[in-house]
Design a protein around this motif. Structure first.
Motif, PDB file in Angstrom:
ATOM      1  N   VAL A  14      -8.711  -6.769  -5.411  1.00 24.16           N
ATOM      2  CA  VAL A  14      -8.648  -5.698  -4.338  1.00 24.16           C
ATOM      3  C   VAL A  14      -7.136  -5.374  -4.059  1.00 24.16           C
ATOM      4  N   ALA A  54       0.819  -1.137  -0.050  1.00 23.10           N
ATOM      5  CA  ALA A  54      -0.074   0.071  -0.067  1.00 23.10           C
ATOM      6  C   ALA A  54       1.028   1.269  -0.103  1.00 23.10           C
ATOM      7  N   PRO A  60      -4.793  -3.749  -1.131  1.00 24.69           N
ATOM      8  CA  PRO A  60      -5.068  -3.151   0.322  1.00 24.69           C
ATOM      9  C   PRO A  60      -4.652  -1.879   0.341  1.00 24.69           C
ATOM     10  N   GLY A  61      -5.225  -0.884   1.497  1.00 23.89           N
ATOM     11  CA  GLY A  61      -5.036   0.417   1.566  1.00 23.89           C
ATOM     12  C   GLY A  61      -4.108   0.602   2.814  1.00 23.89           C
ATOM     13  N   ARG A  86      -8.757   0.751   0.504  1.00 23.88           N
ATOM     14  CA  ARG A  86      -8.840  -0.723  -0.026  1.00 23.88           C
ATOM     15  C   ARG A  86      -9.712  -0.709  -1.100  1.00 23.88           C
ATOM     16  N   ASP A 134      -6.136   0.527   6.156  1.00 25.60           N
ATOM     17  CA  ASP A 134      -6.373  -0.850   6.777  1.00 25.60           C
ATOM     18  C   ASP A 134      -5.602  -0.926   8.058  1.00 25.60           C
TER      19      ASP A 134
END
Length: 481
Positions: A306, A258, A308-309, A266, A312
């Motif tokens: 997807v 990320a 992730p961010g 995300r 998160d």
């Protein structure tokens, strides 16, 4: 920002590691380069390859020595500045580093002298074996070092007992999840570093001496040609390895990924961010430039994958975003510049202007440090990206520092900067002198060197030079190019 013992210790380790890594990155590839040159000498009897081996072995000797000297302090810092890290991971990292010394350093030390000074005493076959062992030693050394570092990135095969990591499965420790692709990526990076350094230095020799007779440029031309073949073949392979390695980062270190992508939320339709200014306080990017949608596909190999961010995890669990984001993009940009030069070299080779096109030669010279830059930026991405952990998920960097004062670390850091500047300056000056002279032309070497020293002649006829063939009917000279 407070320059406490933790920050100063990190700066000191980053400085000494950055200085050290450029030498193994060069010598790992250069050792295999010497194997290729000596193999060509044994296969063709062309003395041009032997002269190139003798020339590049001098460069290897200086670089190897600087690497050893600059690497000695690395292990000492674990005890002086990072004693709590050594206490937690010593049961695992200690044996891995010891295996590197026993299997790799001893192998290199045993055969290095034969490779550099023993050709006249042991014969061609045994000398070639010694060269192969030195090259193998560099690869084994990289194996253990990358295994230890990868375990810090993706720890496996252990349990924590009384605050100390205790090994349970050595196979899982050594071949931890991130190790295979990190090792392949690093070794290929070392090979590309050597390829572009050799081709760039050779192009510089050609530009400097282009008014001289063609015979005096044969060594530089052959070095450049061989190095660019390797670059053209291996640059795309490295890009593929890097992509596969990225899948492992997605699975095992999602927060690092990320940060690499500057991705805060995300999402499944992430753009491919080419540029942005990450703002950690506002948790957003400024001046973002990207290509819609395809970021998810590149990172996950699924169009709606997807990604992730950073949001998160809590702020205190995130790495510094700005340096990771830009270091990764710098590494990728250099990688594609390598690929572009490799393709350009194929076009120049097809046109027959590989050694005469001045724009191409200048571009090759400019790419001389490209491999070093890519290795350093990749290392920054990997090491800063795992923060705030020194052993990912188990030991934070702030908890690993020794109980030392900022003044003590400042003193040692200042001493390292002074000593390393002197060493690097002296080594660079000596390497520049070697490169300025360049490899000896075959004819001069035969007339002024080995031809007058029968005890130093190789044990095979020098059938690659017209002068060496005079009076030897029935033998043919191999083409210089």
């Amino acid at each position: 920002m407070e320059f406490d013992a933790l920050l100063l210790s990190r700066i000191q380790f980053a400085f000494t590691m950055s200085f050290h890594i450029i030498f193994p990155a060069f010598t790992i590839g250069l050792a295999s380069w010497l194997v290729a040159l000596e193999f060509q000498w044994l296969r063709t009897d062309n003395p041009l390859y032997r002269n190139l081996f003798l020339f590049w072995s001098k460069v290897f000797a200086v670089s190897f020595g600087l690497g050893v000297v600059s690497g000695i302090v690395m292990s000492f810092q674990l005890g002086t500045n990072w004693s709590r890290y050594a206490e937690f991971g010593g049961n695992i990292l200690g044996p891995l580093i010891q295996y590197e010394v026993i299997t790799a350093f001893f192998l290199e030390a045993a055969f290095l002298g034969i490779m550099l000074f023993g050709w006249d005493r042991v014969g061609n076959q045994l000398h070639f074996f010694a060269t192969c062992m030195v090259a193998l030693g560099t690869l084994i050394s990289a194996f253990w070092i990358l295994s230890a570092n990868s375990w810090m990135q993706t720890p496996a095969g252990f349990r924590v007992e009384n605050g100390v990591a205790v090994p349970e499965d050595w196979f899982a420790i050594i071949f931890n999840p991130s190790f295979p692709f990190r090792y392949a990526h690093m070794v290929m990076g070392c090979y590309l570093t050597t390829a572009f350094a050799v081709s760039g230095m050779s192009a510089w020799m050609i530009l400097r001496r282009r008014e001289e007779p063609a015979e005096k440029l044969r060594g530089a031309q052959r070095s450049m040609s061989m190095a660019l073949w390797f670059a053209a073949i291996c640059a795309p392979i490295q890009i593929v390895i890097g992509d596969l390695h990225g899948l492992g980062v997605l699975e095992y270190q999602p927060t690092k990924l990320a940060a690499i992508e500057g991705n805060w939320e995300r999402q499944g339709h992430m753009p491919l961010r080419l540029f942005a200014i990450p703002d950690e306080e506002a948790e957003m990017n400024h001046y973002e430039i990207g290509i819609p949608e395809i970021g998810s596909w590149i990172l996950t190999h699924a169009y709606h994958g997807v990604v992730p961010g950073l949001k998160d995890v809590p702020r205190e669990e995130r790495p510094p975003v700005w340096p990771v984001f830009f270091a990764f993009r710098g590494m990728v940009a250099i990688g594609f510049a390598m690929l572009a030069l490799g393709i350009w070299s194929l076009v120049m080779r097809w046109k027959g202007t590989l050694f005469t096109n001045p724009w191409f030669l200048r571009a090759t010279v400019l790419m001389t440090p490209a491999g070093f830059g890519a290795v350093l930026l990749g290392w920054f991405t990997a090491e800063i990206g795992r923060q705030p952990y020194i052993i990912y998920g188990h030991l934070k960097t702030a908890d690993a520092v020794s109980p030392v004062t900022a003044g003590a670390v400042t003193t040692s850091l200042t001493a390292f900067v002074i000593v390393y500047t002197f060493l690097f300056g002296f080594g660079s000056y000596y390497l520049a002198k070697i490169l300025r002279r360049g490899p000896e032309p075959v004819e001069e070497a035969l007339r002024g060197g080995d031809a007058e020293r029968p005890d130093r002649m190789p044990k095979r006829p020098l059938s690659g030079s017209n002068e060496a063939l005079e009076g030897q009917p029935g033998q043919r000279a191999h083409p210089a190019m």
